[in-house]
Write an enzyme that holds these catalytic residues in place. Structure first.
Site, PDB file in Angstrom:
ATOM      1  N   TYR A   1     -70.007 -88.648 -60.298  1.00 54.30           N
ATOM      2  CA  TYR A   1     -69.556 -89.722 -61.205  1.00 54.30           C
ATOM      3  C   TYR A   1     -68.522 -89.211 -62.221  1.00 54.30           C
ATOM      4  O   TYR A   1     -67.384 -89.692 -62.257  1.00 54.30           O
ATOM      5  CB  TYR A   1     -70.803 -90.290 -61.902  1.00 54.30           C
ATOM      6  CG  TYR A   1     -70.536 -91.255 -63.019  1.00 54.30           C
ATOM      7  CD1 TYR A   1     -69.600 -92.278 -62.901  1.00 54.30           C
ATOM      8  CD2 TYR A   1     -71.261 -91.156 -64.218  1.00 54.30           C
ATOM      9  CE1 TYR A   1     -69.391 -93.177 -63.945  1.00 54.30           C
ATOM     10  CE2 TYR A   1     -71.067 -92.056 -65.253  1.00 54.30           C
ATOM     11  CZ  TYR A   1     -70.122 -93.062 -65.109  1.00 54.30           C
ATOM     12  OH  TYR A   1     -69.910 -93.936 -66.144  1.00 54.30           O
TER      13      TYR A   1
ATOM     14  N   SER B   1     -75.291 -81.452 -72.340  1.00 57.46           N
ATOM     15  CA  SER B   1     -75.828 -82.793 -72.549  1.00 57.46           C
ATOM     16  C   SER B   1     -76.464 -82.909 -73.918  1.00 57.46           C
ATOM     17  O   SER B   1     -77.012 -81.932 -74.456  1.00 57.46           O
ATOM     18  CB  SER B   1     -76.891 -83.045 -71.480  1.00 57.46           C
ATOM     19  OG  SER B   1     -77.661 -84.176 -71.802  1.00 57.46           O
TER      20      SER B   1
ATOM     21  N   TYR C   1     -85.097 -80.547 -66.935  1.00 55.87           N
ATOM     22  CA  TYR C   1     -83.645 -80.744 -66.815  1.00 55.87           C
ATOM     23  C   TYR C   1     -82.962 -80.276 -68.101  1.00 55.87           C
ATOM     24  O   TYR C   1     -81.986 -79.522 -68.078  1.00 55.87           O
ATOM     25  CB  TYR C   1     -83.325 -82.222 -66.544  1.00 55.87           C
ATOM     26  CG  TYR C   1     -81.879 -82.584 -66.824  1.00 55.87           C
ATOM     27  CD1 TYR C   1     -80.872 -82.173 -65.949  1.00 55.87           C
ATOM     28  CD2 TYR C   1     -81.520 -83.315 -67.959  1.00 55.87           C
ATOM     29  CE1 TYR C   1     -79.545 -82.488 -66.206  1.00 55.87           C
ATOM     30  CE2 TYR C   1     -80.200 -83.633 -68.218  1.00 55.87           C
ATOM     31  CZ  TYR C   1     -79.213 -83.222 -67.350  1.00 55.87           C
ATOM     32  OH  TYR C   1     -77.896 -83.523 -67.608  1.00 55.87           O
TER      33      TYR C   1
ATOM     34  N   LYS D   1     -80.115 -77.134 -69.080  1.00 56.51           N
ATOM     35  CA  LYS D   1     -78.866 -77.247 -69.844  1.00 56.51           C
ATOM     36  C   LYS D   1     -78.842 -76.242 -70.995  1.00 56.51           C
ATOM     37  O   LYS D   1     -77.839 -75.588 -71.254  1.00 56.51           O
ATOM     38  CB  LYS D   1     -78.688 -78.674 -70.386  1.00 56.51           C
ATOM     39  CG  LYS D   1     -78.360 -79.699 -69.308  1.00 56.51           C
ATOM     40  CD  LYS D   1     -76.946 -79.534 -68.764  1.00 56.51           C
ATOM     41  CE  LYS D   1     -76.731 -80.307 -67.488  1.00 56.51           C
ATOM     42  NZ  LYS D   1     -75.479 -80.009 -66.790  1.00 56.51           N
TER      43      LYS D   1
ATOM     44  N   TYR E   1     -72.311 -84.026 -73.601  1.00 53.42           N
ATOM     45  CA  TYR E   1     -72.050 -85.455 -73.382  1.00 53.42           C
ATOM     46  C   TYR E   1     -73.215 -86.263 -73.932  1.00 53.42           C
ATOM     47  O   TYR E   1     -74.369 -85.922 -73.681  1.00 53.42           O
ATOM     48  CB  TYR E   1     -71.988 -85.810 -71.898  1.00 53.42           C
ATOM     49  CG  TYR E   1     -71.117 -84.999 -70.982  1.00 53.42           C
ATOM     50  CD1 TYR E   1     -70.062 -84.219 -71.429  1.00 53.42           C
ATOM     51  CD2 TYR E   1     -71.354 -85.066 -69.607  1.00 53.42           C
ATOM     52  CE1 TYR E   1     -69.284 -83.504 -70.528  1.00 53.42           C
ATOM     53  CE2 TYR E   1     -70.577 -84.361 -68.708  1.00 53.42           C
ATOM     54  CZ  TYR E   1     -69.543 -83.572 -69.173  1.00 53.42           C
ATOM     55  OH  TYR E   1     -68.790 -82.881 -68.276  1.00 53.42           O
TER      56      TYR E   1
ATOM     57  N   GLY F   1     -91.137 -89.242 -72.659  1.00 55.35           N
ATOM     58  CA  GLY F   1     -90.037 -88.320 -72.954  1.00 55.35           C
ATOM     59  C   GLY F   1     -88.861 -88.964 -73.666  1.00 55.35           C
ATOM     60  O   GLY F   1     -87.944 -88.264 -74.103  1.00 55.35           O
TER      61      GLY F   1
END
Ligand code: NAD
Ligand code: UFG
Length: 335
Positions: free
Chosen positions: A11, A123, A147, A151, A175, A292
Protein backbone atom coordinates in the site's frame (compact mmCIF):
# COMPACT_ATOMS: atom_id res chain seq x y z
CA UNK A 1 19.48 8.31 -7.06
CA UNK A 2 19.36 4.54 -7.49
CA UNK A 3 16.89 3.43 -4.84
CA UNK A 4 15.85 0.08 -3.46
CA UNK A 5 12.30 0.02 -2.09
CA UNK A 6 11.59 -3.08 0.00
CA UNK A 7 7.87 -3.88 0.18
CA UNK A 8 7.32 -1.57 -2.78
CA UNK A 9 4.30 -3.51 -4.07
CA UNK A 10 2.36 -2.81 -0.87
CA UNK A 11 0.00 0.00 0.00
CA UNK A 12 2.49 2.66 1.09
CA UNK A 13 5.33 1.35 -1.09
CA UNK A 14 3.32 1.62 -4.31
CA UNK A 15 2.34 5.25 -3.66
CA UNK A 16 5.89 6.10 -2.65
CA UNK A 17 7.30 4.43 -5.77
CA UNK A 18 5.10 6.58 -8.03
CA UNK A 19 6.51 9.76 -6.50
CA UNK A 20 10.10 8.46 -6.58
CA UNK A 21 9.81 7.62 -10.28
CA UNK A 22 8.15 10.96 -11.01
CA UNK A 23 11.04 12.72 -9.24
CA UNK A 24 13.45 11.01 -11.66
CA UNK A 25 14.95 8.38 -9.37
CA UNK A 26 15.81 4.87 -10.59
CA UNK A 27 13.70 2.48 -8.56
CA UNK A 28 14.21 -1.22 -7.80
CA UNK A 29 11.47 -2.91 -5.79
CA UNK A 30 11.98 -6.11 -3.82
CA UNK A 31 8.80 -7.72 -2.57
CA UNK A 32 7.77 -11.33 -1.90
CA UNK A 33 4.12 -10.43 -2.63
CA UNK A 34 2.95 -12.02 0.64
CA UNK A 35 0.49 -9.16 1.10
CA UNK A 36 0.36 -7.50 -2.31
CA UNK A 37 -0.23 -7.93 -6.01
CA UNK A 38 2.15 -7.48 -8.95
CA UNK A 39 -0.65 -5.50 -10.60
CA UNK A 40 0.08 -2.65 -8.17
CA UNK A 41 3.55 -2.33 -9.71
CA UNK A 42 2.15 -2.35 -13.25
CA UNK A 43 -0.09 0.53 -12.29
CA UNK A 44 2.73 2.39 -10.54
CA UNK A 45 4.66 2.37 -13.81
CA UNK A 46 1.58 3.38 -15.80
CA UNK A 47 0.96 6.35 -13.48
CA UNK A 48 4.58 7.50 -13.44
CA UNK A 49 5.09 6.89 -17.16
CA UNK A 50 8.42 5.20 -16.34
CA UNK A 51 9.50 1.70 -15.56
CA UNK A 52 11.02 0.25 -12.44
CA UNK A 53 12.93 -2.96 -11.83
CA UNK A 54 11.07 -5.62 -9.87
CA UNK A 55 12.85 -8.39 -7.99
CA UNK A 56 10.37 -10.89 -6.62
CA UNK A 57 12.16 -11.93 -3.50
CA UNK A 58 12.39 -11.94 0.25
CA UNK A 59 14.35 -9.53 2.43
CA UNK A 60 15.31 -12.48 4.63
CA UNK A 61 17.25 -13.97 1.71
CA UNK A 62 20.77 -12.64 1.05
CA UNK A 63 20.62 -14.18 -2.38
CA UNK A 64 17.43 -12.29 -3.28
CA UNK A 65 18.82 -9.07 -1.82
CA UNK A 66 22.10 -9.47 -3.71
CA UNK A 67 20.08 -9.64 -6.93
CA UNK A 68 18.27 -6.44 -5.94
CA UNK A 69 21.57 -4.62 -5.23
CA UNK A 70 23.06 -5.64 -8.59
CA UNK A 71 23.91 -2.59 -10.70
CA UNK A 72 24.34 -0.36 -7.64
CA UNK A 73 22.04 1.19 -5.04
CA UNK A 74 22.53 4.58 -3.34
CA UNK A 75 19.85 4.31 -0.66
CA UNK A 76 17.23 1.93 0.68
CA UNK A 77 13.64 2.66 1.70
CA UNK A 78 12.65 -0.25 3.91
CA UNK A 79 8.91 -0.85 4.09
CA UNK A 80 8.73 -4.66 3.88
CA UNK A 81 7.08 -6.02 7.01
CA UNK A 82 4.10 -7.91 8.33
CA UNK A 83 1.73 -5.44 9.99
CA UNK A 84 -1.38 -7.13 11.43
CA UNK A 85 -1.44 -6.40 15.15
CA UNK A 86 -3.92 -9.20 15.99
CA UNK A 87 -2.02 -11.83 14.03
CA UNK A 88 1.22 -10.75 15.71
CA UNK A 89 -0.28 -11.65 19.11
CA UNK A 90 -1.12 -15.14 17.84
CA UNK A 91 2.12 -15.74 15.92
CA UNK A 92 4.80 -13.53 17.50
CA UNK A 93 7.71 -15.60 16.17
CA UNK A 94 6.52 -15.14 12.59
CA UNK A 95 6.66 -11.37 13.17
CA UNK A 96 10.06 -11.42 14.90
CA UNK A 97 11.51 -13.55 12.12
CA UNK A 98 10.05 -11.64 9.20
CA UNK A 99 10.36 -8.08 10.45
CA UNK A 100 13.45 -8.16 12.66
CA UNK A 101 15.18 -11.00 10.77
CA UNK A 102 14.51 -9.26 7.45
CA UNK A 103 15.92 -5.97 8.73
CA UNK A 104 19.11 -7.57 10.03
CA UNK A 105 19.62 -9.41 6.74
CA UNK A 106 19.02 -6.17 4.81
CA UNK A 107 21.60 -4.24 6.87
CA UNK A 108 24.14 -7.06 6.37
CA UNK A 109 23.71 -6.99 2.60
CA UNK A 110 23.79 -3.17 2.58
CA UNK A 111 27.16 -3.40 4.33
CA UNK A 112 28.51 -5.83 1.74
CA UNK A 113 27.46 -3.42 -1.03
CA UNK A 114 28.68 -0.32 0.81
CA UNK A 115 25.20 1.25 1.04
CA UNK A 116 24.88 3.56 4.03
CA UNK A 117 21.56 5.37 3.65
CA UNK A 118 18.36 3.93 5.01
CA UNK A 119 14.82 5.28 5.38
CA UNK A 120 12.74 3.08 7.67
CA UNK A 121 8.96 2.67 8.10
CA UNK A 122 8.31 2.83 11.80
CA UNK A 123 4.96 3.38 13.42
CA UNK A 124 3.14 5.42 16.03
CA UNK A 125 2.56 2.06 17.68
CA UNK A 126 5.95 2.55 19.41
CA UNK A 127 4.26 5.11 21.72
CA UNK A 128 1.65 2.62 22.98
CA UNK A 129 -0.78 4.43 25.28
CA UNK A 130 0.88 7.85 25.36
CA UNK A 131 0.66 9.83 28.60
CA UNK A 132 -0.45 12.91 26.71
CA UNK A 133 -1.28 13.81 23.12
CA UNK A 134 -0.14 15.06 20.68
CA UNK A 135 3.06 13.02 21.12
CA UNK A 136 6.53 14.27 20.36
CA UNK A 137 9.37 12.03 19.24
CA UNK A 138 10.97 12.14 22.69
CA UNK A 139 7.87 10.73 24.43
CA UNK A 140 8.45 7.44 26.29
CA UNK A 141 8.32 4.37 24.06
CA UNK A 142 6.26 1.41 25.22
CA UNK A 143 4.73 -1.22 23.04
CA UNK A 144 1.57 -3.21 23.62
CA UNK A 145 1.85 -6.04 21.09
CA UNK A 146 4.49 -8.14 19.24
CA UNK A 147 4.10 -6.14 16.00
CA UNK A 148 4.87 -2.97 17.92
CA UNK A 149 7.80 -4.68 19.58
CA UNK A 150 9.30 -5.51 16.17
CA UNK A 151 9.09 -1.82 15.20
CA UNK A 152 10.74 -0.71 18.42
CA UNK A 153 13.51 -3.34 18.16
CA UNK A 154 14.13 -2.48 14.49
CA UNK A 155 14.43 1.23 15.39
CA UNK A 156 17.03 0.34 18.04
CA UNK A 157 18.99 -1.99 15.73
CA UNK A 158 19.10 0.68 13.04
CA UNK A 159 20.28 3.29 15.56
CA UNK A 160 23.13 1.00 16.67
CA UNK A 161 24.06 0.17 13.07
CA UNK A 162 24.14 3.85 12.25
CA UNK A 163 26.20 4.78 15.31
CA UNK A 164 28.85 2.23 14.31
CA UNK A 165 29.54 3.93 10.96
CA UNK A 166 30.43 7.62 10.91
CA UNK A 167 29.11 8.20 7.39
CA UNK A 168 25.88 6.22 7.66
CA UNK A 169 22.51 7.91 7.79
CA UNK A 170 19.15 6.52 8.80
CA UNK A 171 15.76 8.18 9.03
CA UNK A 172 13.10 6.54 11.20
CA UNK A 173 9.65 7.62 10.08
CA UNK A 174 6.88 7.03 12.62
CA UNK A 175 3.72 6.89 10.55
CA UNK A 176 0.43 7.62 12.28
CA UNK A 177 -2.67 6.36 10.40
CA UNK A 178 -2.20 6.32 6.63
CA UNK A 179 -5.43 6.34 4.60
CA UNK A 180 -6.57 7.44 1.14
CA UNK A 181 -5.34 6.46 -2.28
CA UNK A 182 -3.72 7.92 -5.38
CA UNK A 183 -6.14 10.53 -6.80
CA UNK A 184 -6.37 8.57 -10.06
CA UNK A 185 -8.06 5.67 -8.25
CA UNK A 186 -5.58 3.28 -9.91
CA UNK A 187 -3.68 2.27 -6.76
CA UNK A 188 -4.89 2.05 -3.18
CA UNK A 189 -5.11 -0.12 -0.09
CA UNK A 190 -6.15 -3.68 -0.85
CA UNK A 191 -6.45 -5.64 2.41
CA UNK A 192 -6.79 -9.41 2.15
CA UNK A 193 -9.90 -10.77 3.82
CA UNK A 194 -11.70 -8.76 6.46
CA UNK A 195 -9.99 -5.40 6.97
CA UNK A 196 -8.46 -4.71 10.40
CA UNK A 197 -8.27 -0.98 9.89
CA UNK A 198 -11.06 1.55 10.04
CA UNK A 199 -10.92 3.29 6.66
CA UNK A 200 -10.92 0.21 4.39
CA UNK A 201 -13.69 -1.25 6.53
CA UNK A 202 -15.84 1.87 6.16
CA UNK A 203 -15.20 1.87 2.39
CA UNK A 204 -16.34 -1.75 2.08
CA UNK A 205 -19.51 -1.00 4.05
CA UNK A 206 -20.23 1.99 1.78
CA UNK A 207 -19.80 -0.29 -1.23
CA UNK A 208 -22.15 -2.92 0.20
CA UNK A 209 -19.43 -5.58 0.53
CA UNK A 210 -19.98 -5.56 4.29
CA UNK A 211 -23.21 -5.00 6.16
CA UNK A 212 -22.08 -2.69 8.96
CA UNK A 213 -19.09 -1.23 10.73
CA UNK A 214 -18.53 -2.45 14.25
CA UNK A 215 -17.41 0.54 16.31
CA UNK A 216 -14.88 -0.78 18.80
CA UNK A 217 -16.13 1.01 21.89
CA UNK A 218 -17.97 4.28 22.52
CA UNK A 219 -16.97 4.74 26.15
CA UNK A 220 -13.51 6.24 25.71
CA UNK A 221 -12.71 9.61 27.30
CA UNK A 222 -12.83 11.35 23.89
CA UNK A 223 -15.13 13.94 22.33
CA UNK A 224 -17.81 11.39 21.44
CA UNK A 225 -16.59 8.26 23.23
CA UNK A 226 -15.02 6.63 20.15
CA UNK A 227 -11.29 6.24 19.49
CA UNK A 228 -9.35 9.19 18.10
CA UNK A 229 -6.47 8.85 15.62
CA UNK A 230 -4.30 11.05 13.44
CA UNK A 231 -5.21 10.03 9.87
CA UNK A 232 -2.95 11.20 7.06
CA UNK A 233 -3.24 10.91 3.30
CA UNK A 234 -0.98 8.26 1.78
CA UNK A 235 0.20 10.75 -0.87
CA UNK A 236 1.44 13.06 1.89
CA UNK A 237 3.14 10.09 3.50
CA UNK A 238 4.74 9.11 0.18
CA UNK A 239 6.02 12.67 -0.22
CA UNK A 240 7.64 12.48 3.23
CA UNK A 241 9.89 9.67 1.94
CA UNK A 242 11.35 11.98 -0.70
CA UNK A 243 12.02 14.60 1.96
CA UNK A 244 13.54 11.97 4.25
CA UNK A 245 15.89 10.81 1.49
CA UNK A 246 17.07 14.35 0.92
CA UNK A 247 17.67 14.68 4.63
CA UNK A 248 19.58 11.38 4.78
CA UNK A 249 21.91 12.49 1.99
CA UNK A 250 22.80 15.71 3.83
CA UNK A 251 22.84 14.45 7.42
CA UNK A 252 24.84 11.48 8.72
CA UNK A 253 23.45 9.92 11.88
CA UNK A 254 19.99 8.75 12.81
CA UNK A 255 16.93 11.02 12.68
CA UNK A 256 13.43 10.22 13.89
CA UNK A 257 10.24 11.94 12.75
CA UNK A 258 6.52 11.70 13.45
CA UNK A 259 4.40 11.75 10.32
CA UNK A 260 0.85 12.88 10.97
CA UNK A 261 -1.31 15.95 10.52
CA UNK A 262 -1.42 16.79 14.23
CA UNK A 263 -5.24 16.70 14.11
CA UNK A 264 -7.25 13.80 15.48
CA UNK A 265 -10.62 12.46 14.31
CA UNK A 266 -12.94 10.08 16.13
CA UNK A 267 -14.49 6.97 14.57
CA UNK A 268 -17.83 8.79 14.38
CA UNK A 269 -16.23 11.77 12.64
CA UNK A 270 -14.58 9.44 10.14
CA UNK A 271 -17.91 7.75 9.41
CA UNK A 272 -19.66 11.11 8.94
CA UNK A 273 -16.94 12.39 6.57
CA UNK A 274 -17.09 9.19 4.51
CA UNK A 275 -20.87 9.43 4.26
CA UNK A 276 -20.47 12.90 2.77
CA UNK A 277 -17.73 11.79 0.33
CA UNK A 278 -19.61 8.70 -0.85
CA UNK A 279 -23.21 9.84 -0.56
CA UNK A 280 -23.87 6.47 1.11
CA UNK A 281 -25.08 5.69 4.58
CA UNK A 282 -22.58 3.73 6.71
CA UNK A 283 -24.43 1.40 9.04
CA UNK A 284 -22.71 1.11 12.41
CA UNK A 285 -23.11 -1.12 15.44
CA UNK A 286 -21.47 -0.31 18.72
CA UNK A 287 -19.33 -3.14 20.07
CA UNK A 288 -16.94 -3.48 22.99
CA UNK A 289 -13.43 -2.10 23.06
CA UNK A 290 -10.86 -3.91 20.92
CA UNK A 291 -8.06 -5.46 22.98
CA UNK A 292 -4.89 -3.38 22.89
CA UNK A 293 -6.57 -0.22 21.52
CA UNK A 294 -5.64 3.15 22.94
CA UNK A 295 -8.25 5.88 23.31
CA UNK A 296 -6.44 8.69 21.56
CA UNK A 297 -3.18 8.98 19.63
CA UNK A 298 -2.16 12.02 17.62
CA UNK A 299 1.18 13.30 16.40
CA UNK A 300 3.09 16.44 17.08
CA UNK A 301 4.60 16.69 13.58
CA UNK A 302 6.63 19.89 14.26
CA UNK A 303 10.02 18.21 13.76
CA UNK A 304 9.08 16.90 10.32
CA UNK A 305 7.50 20.28 9.49
CA UNK A 306 10.64 22.18 10.45
CA UNK A 307 13.53 19.86 9.71
CA UNK A 308 12.23 17.91 6.70
CA UNK A 309 10.12 20.84 5.38
CA UNK A 310 7.28 18.34 5.17
CA UNK A 311 3.67 19.07 5.99
CA UNK A 312 0.52 17.05 5.34
CA UNK A 313 -1.43 18.91 2.67
CA UNK A 314 -4.58 16.80 2.20
CA UNK A 315 -7.61 17.21 4.45
CA UNK A 316 -10.08 14.59 5.63
CA UNK A 317 -12.45 15.25 2.72
CA UNK A 318 -9.65 14.39 0.26
CA UNK A 319 -8.70 11.27 2.24
CA UNK A 320 -12.30 10.02 2.05
CA UNK A 321 -12.90 11.07 -1.59
CA UNK A 322 -9.73 9.34 -2.80
CA UNK A 323 -10.44 6.18 -0.81
CA UNK A 324 -13.95 6.09 -2.23
CA UNK A 325 -12.74 6.58 -5.83
CA UNK A 326 -10.26 3.71 -5.47
CA UNK A 327 -12.88 1.47 -3.82
CA UNK A 328 -15.52 2.18 -6.45
CA UNK A 329 -13.18 1.68 -9.39
CA UNK A 330 -11.70 -1.48 -7.85
CA UNK A 331 -14.50 -3.08 -5.83
CA UNK A 332 -12.49 -6.25 -5.24
CA UNK A 333 -9.08 -4.61 -5.11
CA UNK A 334 -6.45 -5.70 -7.65
CA UNK A 335 -8.24 -8.96 -8.47
P1 NAD B 1 1.63 -3.70 3.03
O1 NAD B 1 1.42 -5.04 3.63
O2 NAD B 1 0.65 -3.21 2.03
O3 NAD B 1 3.09 -3.61 2.39
C1 NAD B 1 4.18 -4.33 2.91
C2 NAD B 1 4.81 -5.08 1.74
O4 NAD B 1 5.95 -5.80 2.21
C3 NAD B 1 3.87 -6.07 1.07
O5 NAD B 1 3.85 -5.84 -0.31
C4 NAD B 1 4.48 -7.43 1.42
O6 NAD B 1 4.26 -8.36 0.38
C5 NAD B 1 5.94 -7.08 1.60
N1 NAD B 1 6.69 -7.99 2.48
C6 NAD B 1 6.40 -8.37 3.75
N2 NAD B 1 7.36 -9.18 4.21
C7 NAD B 1 8.30 -9.30 3.24
C8 NAD B 1 9.53 -9.99 3.14
N3 NAD B 1 10.01 -10.76 4.13
N4 NAD B 1 10.25 -9.86 2.01
C9 NAD B 1 9.79 -9.10 0.97
N5 NAD B 1 8.63 -8.44 1.01
C10 NAD B 1 7.89 -8.52 2.14
O7 NAD B 1 1.74 -2.66 4.25
P2 NAD B 1 1.82 -1.07 4.21
O8 NAD B 1 0.60 -0.55 4.87
O9 NAD B 1 2.19 -0.59 2.87
O10 NAD B 1 3.01 -0.86 5.24
C11 NAD B 1 4.34 -0.59 4.83
C12 NAD B 1 5.20 -0.39 6.05
O11 NAD B 1 4.67 0.68 6.84
C13 NAD B 1 5.27 -1.60 6.98
O12 NAD B 1 6.58 -1.68 7.48
C14 NAD B 1 4.30 -1.25 8.08
O13 NAD B 1 4.63 -1.90 9.28
C15 NAD B 1 4.50 0.25 8.17
N6 NAD B 1 3.35 0.96 8.77
C16 NAD B 1 2.11 0.83 8.21
C17 NAD B 1 1.02 1.48 8.79
C18 NAD B 1 -0.36 1.33 8.21
O14 NAD B 1 -1.33 1.62 8.91
N7 NAD B 1 -0.53 0.94 6.95
C19 NAD B 1 1.20 2.27 9.94
C20 NAD B 1 2.47 2.39 10.47
C21 NAD B 1 3.56 1.73 9.88
N1 UFG C 1 -12.03 0.82 14.57
C1 UFG C 1 -13.38 0.48 14.70
N2 UFG C 1 -13.87 -0.52 13.92
C2 UFG C 1 -13.09 -1.21 13.03
C3 UFG C 1 -11.71 -0.85 12.90
C4 UFG C 1 -11.23 0.16 13.70
O1 UFG C 1 -14.10 1.07 15.49
O2 UFG C 1 -13.60 -2.13 12.36
C5 UFG C 1 -11.50 1.92 15.40
C6 UFG C 1 -10.39 1.49 16.35
O3 UFG C 1 -10.92 0.99 17.55
C7 UFG C 1 -9.59 2.78 16.49
C8 UFG C 1 -9.75 3.45 15.12
O4 UFG C 1 -10.91 2.86 14.54
O5 UFG C 1 -10.19 3.60 17.46
C9 UFG C 1 -8.57 3.23 14.20
O6 UFG C 1 -8.28 1.82 14.11
P1 UFG C 1 -7.25 1.25 13.04
O7 UFG C 1 -7.24 -0.23 13.22
O8 UFG C 1 -7.58 1.78 11.70
O9 UFG C 1 -5.87 1.91 13.46
P2 UFG C 1 -4.99 1.76 14.78
O10 UFG C 1 -4.64 3.14 15.22
O11 UFG C 1 -5.62 0.88 15.78
O12 UFG C 1 -3.70 0.99 14.24
C10 UFG C 1 -3.00 1.46 13.09
C11 UFG C 1 -2.27 0.29 12.44
C12 UFG C 1 -1.18 -0.20 13.33
C13 UFG C 1 -0.28 0.93 13.70
C14 UFG C 1 -1.05 2.07 14.30
C15 UFG C 1 -0.14 3.23 14.52
O13 UFG C 1 -3.17 -0.77 12.19
O14 UFG C 1 -0.43 -1.15 12.64
O15 UFG C 1 -2.09 2.46 13.42
O16 UFG C 1 -0.83 4.30 15.02
F1 UFG C 1 0.63 0.49 14.59
Amino acid sequence: MRLLVTGGAGYIGSHTSVLLLEAGHDVTVIDNLCNSSPMALERVQELAGRSLRFVEGDVRSREDLNRAFEGGIDAVIHLAALKAVGESCEKPLRYFENNIGGTICLMQVMEVHGVQRLVFSSSATVYGQAESVPVREDAPLRVTNPYGRTKLVMEQLIQDWCAAQPKASAVLLRYFNPVGAHPSGRIGEDPRGEPNNLMPYIAQVALGRREFLRVHGDDYPTIDGTGVRDYLHVMDLADAHLKALKYAVANPGCGVFNLGTGRGYSVREMVAAFEVASGREIHCRIGGRRAGDVSELTADPSRANEILSWRAAHDLAAMCADTWRWQQQNPTGYE
